[in-house]
Design a protein around this motif. Structure first.
Motif, PDB file in Angstrom:
ATOM      1  N   ASP A  47       0.821  -1.103  -0.108  1.00  0.00           N
ATOM      2  CA  ASP A  47       0.006  -0.037   0.108  1.00  0.00           C
ATOM      3  C   ASP A  47       0.871   1.378  -0.268  1.00  0.00           C
ATOM      4  O   ASP A  47       1.653   1.532   1.033  1.00  0.00           O
ATOM      5  N   ILE A  48       0.663   2.039  -0.895  1.00  0.00           N
ATOM      6  CA  ILE A  48       1.386   3.193  -0.979  1.00  0.00           C
ATOM      7  C   ILE A  48       0.461   4.399  -1.293  1.00  0.00           C
ATOM      8  O   ILE A  48      -0.410   4.448  -2.283  1.00  0.00           O
ATOM      9  N   VAL A  49       0.383   5.356  -0.181  1.00  0.00           N
ATOM     10  CA  VAL A  49      -0.441   6.370  -0.228  1.00  0.00           C
ATOM     11  C   VAL A  49       0.580   7.733  -0.466  1.00  0.00           C
ATOM     12  O   VAL A  49       1.358   8.132   0.152  1.00  0.00           O
ATOM     13  N   ILE A  50       0.488   8.511  -1.550  1.00  0.00           N
ATOM     14  CA  ILE A  50       0.933   9.617  -1.930  1.00  0.00           C
ATOM     15  C   ILE A  50      -0.346  10.407  -1.830  1.00  0.00           C
ATOM     16  O   ILE A  50      -1.130  10.701  -2.654  1.00  0.00           O
ATOM     17  N   PRO A  51      -0.199  11.255  -0.696  1.00  0.00           N
ATOM     18  CA  PRO A  51      -1.149  12.361  -0.551  1.00  0.00           C
ATOM     19  C   PRO A  51      -0.944  13.684  -1.521  1.00  0.00           C
ATOM     20  O   PRO A  51       0.186  14.212  -1.548  1.00  0.00           O
ATOM     21  N   THR A  52      -2.125  13.998  -2.372  1.00  0.00           N
ATOM     22  CA  THR A  52      -1.950  14.844  -3.146  1.00  0.00           C
ATOM     23  C   THR A  52      -3.215  15.835  -3.317  1.00  0.00           C
ATOM     24  O   THR A  52      -4.331  15.128  -3.111  1.00  0.00           O
TER      25      THR A  52
END
Length: 86
Positions: free
Chosen positions: A46-51
């Motif tokens: 799980d990779i979460v990149i907040p954008t």
């Protein structure tokens, strides 16, 4: 002068036993492939990149006025939020 016949024994043995070297190469290759496949790994981490994307639209104004009067002050306010990099 004496004619010296220098020979490196492991190389001579490998040349004389081609089949053995071929089979050892296959065994080492298969062992490497098995070890690689046996390594623990996550299939889908799980990779979460907040954008956050902010778009400023105001029909009827020039792009220059929109940038100077609305977008840049808005960017300054958003940058003031803690944890925001860009």
């Amino acid at each position: 002068m004496q004619d010296l016949n220098k020979e490196f024994k492991p190389s001579s043995w490998a040349i004389n036993n081609k089949t053995t070297i071929f089979i050892l190469t296959i065994i080492i290759t298969l062992a490497g492939i098995g070890a690689y496949n046996g390594l623990p790994k996550e299939k889908f981490p799980d990779i979460v990149i907040p954008t956050i994307y902010v778009s400023t639209i105001y029909p009827g104004t020039s792009p220059e006025n929109m940038e100077n009067l609305v977008t840049k002050p808005l960017e300054k306010q958003i940058k003031a939020i803690s944890g925001v990099k860009n």
